[in-house]
Design a protein around this motif. Structure first.
Motif, mmCIF file in Angstrom:
data_model
loop_
_atom_site.group_PDB
_atom_site.id
_atom_site.type_symbol
_atom_site.label_atom_id
_atom_site.label_comp_id
_atom_site.label_asym_id
_atom_site.label_seq_id
_atom_site.Cartn_x
_atom_site.Cartn_y
_atom_site.Cartn_z
ATOM 1 N N GLN A 26 0.849 -1.193 0.000
ATOM 2 C CA GLN A 26 0.000 0.000 0.000
ATOM 3 C C GLN A 26 0.882 1.239 0.000
ATOM 4 O OE1 GLN A 26 -2.279 -1.357 3.549
ATOM 5 N NE2 GLN A 26 -4.003 -0.422 2.476
ATOM 6 N N HIS A 27 0.771 2.047 -1.052
ATOM 7 C CA HIS A 27 1.573 3.263 -1.144
ATOM 8 C C HIS A 27 0.723 4.521 -1.031
ATOM 9 C CE1 HIS A 27 5.033 1.112 -3.487
ATOM 10 N NE2 HIS A 27 4.865 0.627 -2.273
ATOM 11 N N GLY A 28 -0.573 4.389 -0.920
ATOM 12 C CA GLY A 28 -1.455 5.553 -0.873
ATOM 13 C C GLY A 28 -1.800 6.017 -2.278
ATOM 14 N N LEU A 29 -2.935 6.632 -2.423
ATOM 15 C CA LEU A 29 -3.394 7.125 -3.722
ATOM 16 C C LEU A 29 -2.540 8.311 -4.147
ATOM 17 C CD1 LEU A 29 -5.497 7.003 -5.995
ATOM 18 C CD2 LEU A 29 -6.995 8.416 -4.571
ATOM 19 N N ASN A 30 -1.963 8.238 -5.333
ATOM 20 C CA ASN A 30 -1.073 9.284 -5.830
ATOM 21 C C ASN A 30 -1.894 10.473 -6.332
ATOM 22 O OD1 ASN A 30 0.612 10.779 -7.796
ATOM 23 N ND2 ASN A 30 2.131 9.215 -7.262
ATOM 24 N N PRO A 31 -1.656 11.666 -5.803
ATOM 25 C CA PRO A 31 -2.445 12.835 -6.219
ATOM 26 C C PRO A 31 -2.279 13.177 -7.708
ATOM 27 C CG PRO A 31 -0.719 13.477 -4.662
ATOM 28 C CD PRO A 31 -0.707 11.985 -4.737
ATOM 29 N N ARG A 32 -1.159 12.838 -8.287
ATOM 30 C CA ARG A 32 -0.984 13.098 -9.720
ATOM 31 C C ARG A 32 -1.887 12.173 -10.544
ATOM 32 N NH1 ARG A 32 5.114 13.436 -8.453
ATOM 33 N NH2 ARG A 32 5.523 15.681 -8.447
ATOM 34 N N ALA A 33 -2.071 10.947 -10.082
ATOM 35 C CA ALA A 33 -2.996 10.042 -10.768
ATOM 36 C C ALA A 33 -4.412 10.593 -10.699
ATOM 37 C CB ALA A 33 -2.933 8.641 -10.150
ATOM 38 N N VAL A 34 -4.792 11.104 -9.544
ATOM 39 C CA VAL A 34 -6.116 11.714 -9.384
ATOM 40 C C VAL A 34 -6.254 12.884 -10.355
ATOM 41 C CG1 VAL A 34 -7.635 12.949 -7.784
ATOM 42 C CG2 VAL A 34 -6.309 10.981 -6.970
ATOM 43 N N ARG A 35 -5.218 13.702 -10.434
ATOM 44 C CA ARG A 35 -5.261 14.896 -11.286
ATOM 45 C C ARG A 35 -5.406 14.548 -12.767
ATOM 46 N NH1 ARG A 35 -0.721 19.731 -11.709
ATOM 47 N NH2 ARG A 35 -1.583 20.647 -13.593
ATOM 48 N N VAL A 36 -4.583 13.611 -13.269
ATOM 49 C CA VAL A 36 -4.641 13.324 -14.709
ATOM 50 C C VAL A 36 -5.916 12.566 -15.083
ATOM 51 C CG1 VAL A 36 -2.132 13.459 -15.012
ATOM 52 C CG2 VAL A 36 -3.213 11.209 -14.670
ATOM 53 N N MET A 37 -6.466 11.817 -14.159
ATOM 54 C CA MET A 37 -7.744 11.149 -14.433
ATOM 55 C C MET A 37 -8.871 12.181 -14.471
ATOM 56 S SD MET A 37 -7.202 8.001 -15.102
ATOM 57 C CE MET A 37 -8.767 7.142 -14.882
ATOM 58 N N ALA A 38 -8.833 13.158 -13.586
ATOM 59 C CA ALA A 38 -9.846 14.216 -13.588
ATOM 60 C C ALA A 38 -9.826 14.982 -14.910
ATOM 61 C CB ALA A 38 -9.630 15.159 -12.409
ATOM 62 N N GLU A 39 -8.643 15.110 -15.506
ATOM 63 C CA GLU A 39 -8.521 15.802 -16.790
ATOM 64 C C GLU A 39 -9.342 15.132 -17.897
ATOM 65 O OE1 GLU A 39 -3.913 17.378 -16.133
ATOM 66 O OE2 GLU A 39 -4.329 15.864 -17.649
ATOM 67 N N VAL A 40 -9.600 13.827 -17.753
ATOM 68 C CA VAL A 40 -10.393 13.106 -18.760
ATOM 69 C C VAL A 40 -11.768 12.716 -18.214
ATOM 70 C CG1 VAL A 40 -8.401 12.312 -20.094
ATOM 71 C CG2 VAL A 40 -9.271 10.883 -18.217
#
Length: 135
Positions: free
Chosen positions: A39-53
């Motif tokens: 478990q590394h925690g949810l990456n905020p950059r992944a959240v950001r780039v997914m929100a972009e789409v």
């Protein structure tokens, strides 16, 4: 409803993005989850780039593999060699796909260069997930 499990090392980026796309495109046909061998925690950059789409994964959590769910799945997708090598034995009769994807969390450079890597991996994952329509 068929069950899909997306697995990667830390369940912070790749598997989270795959789960997000599966939820967006196939929620009426497939139950999908993601997990990691750590478990590394949810990456905020992944959240950001997914929100972009238009895909919101901000509510996701970084989880370890749930063996009960794992054993109920019709499809298990590993998104990196580490997950493929460390995941439990794939149950007989369960389909397994392996997508050997770059880990965007290891990208270096400026913030924009790192986000570019995240976007490239996101777009690659989307292409793979859309092909699951024929699963």
């Amino acid at each position: 409803m068929k069950k899909i499990y997306f697995l990667c090392t830390g369940n912070s980026c790749r598997s989270q993005m795959a789960e997000g796309f599966a939820e967006k495109y196939f929620a009426d046909r497939y139950e999908s989850r993601s997990a990691g061998v750590e478990q590394h925690g949810l990456n905020p950059r992944a959240v950001r780039v997914m929100a972009e789409v238009g895909v919101d994964i901000s509510h996701h959590r970084s989880d370890l593999i749930d063996e009960d769910y794992f054993n109920q799945c019709e499809l298990i997708v590993t998104l990196c060699g580490d997950a493929r090598d460390k995941c439990p034995m794939i149950p007989q009769g369960t389909k397994h796909l392996h997508w050997d994807l770059l880990d965007p969390a290891r990208a270096v450079g400026t913030e924009e260069e790192i986000l570019t890597v995240f976007r490239q991996v996101r777009d690659e994952i989307k292409e793979y997930v859309l092909k699951l329509d024929k699963f």
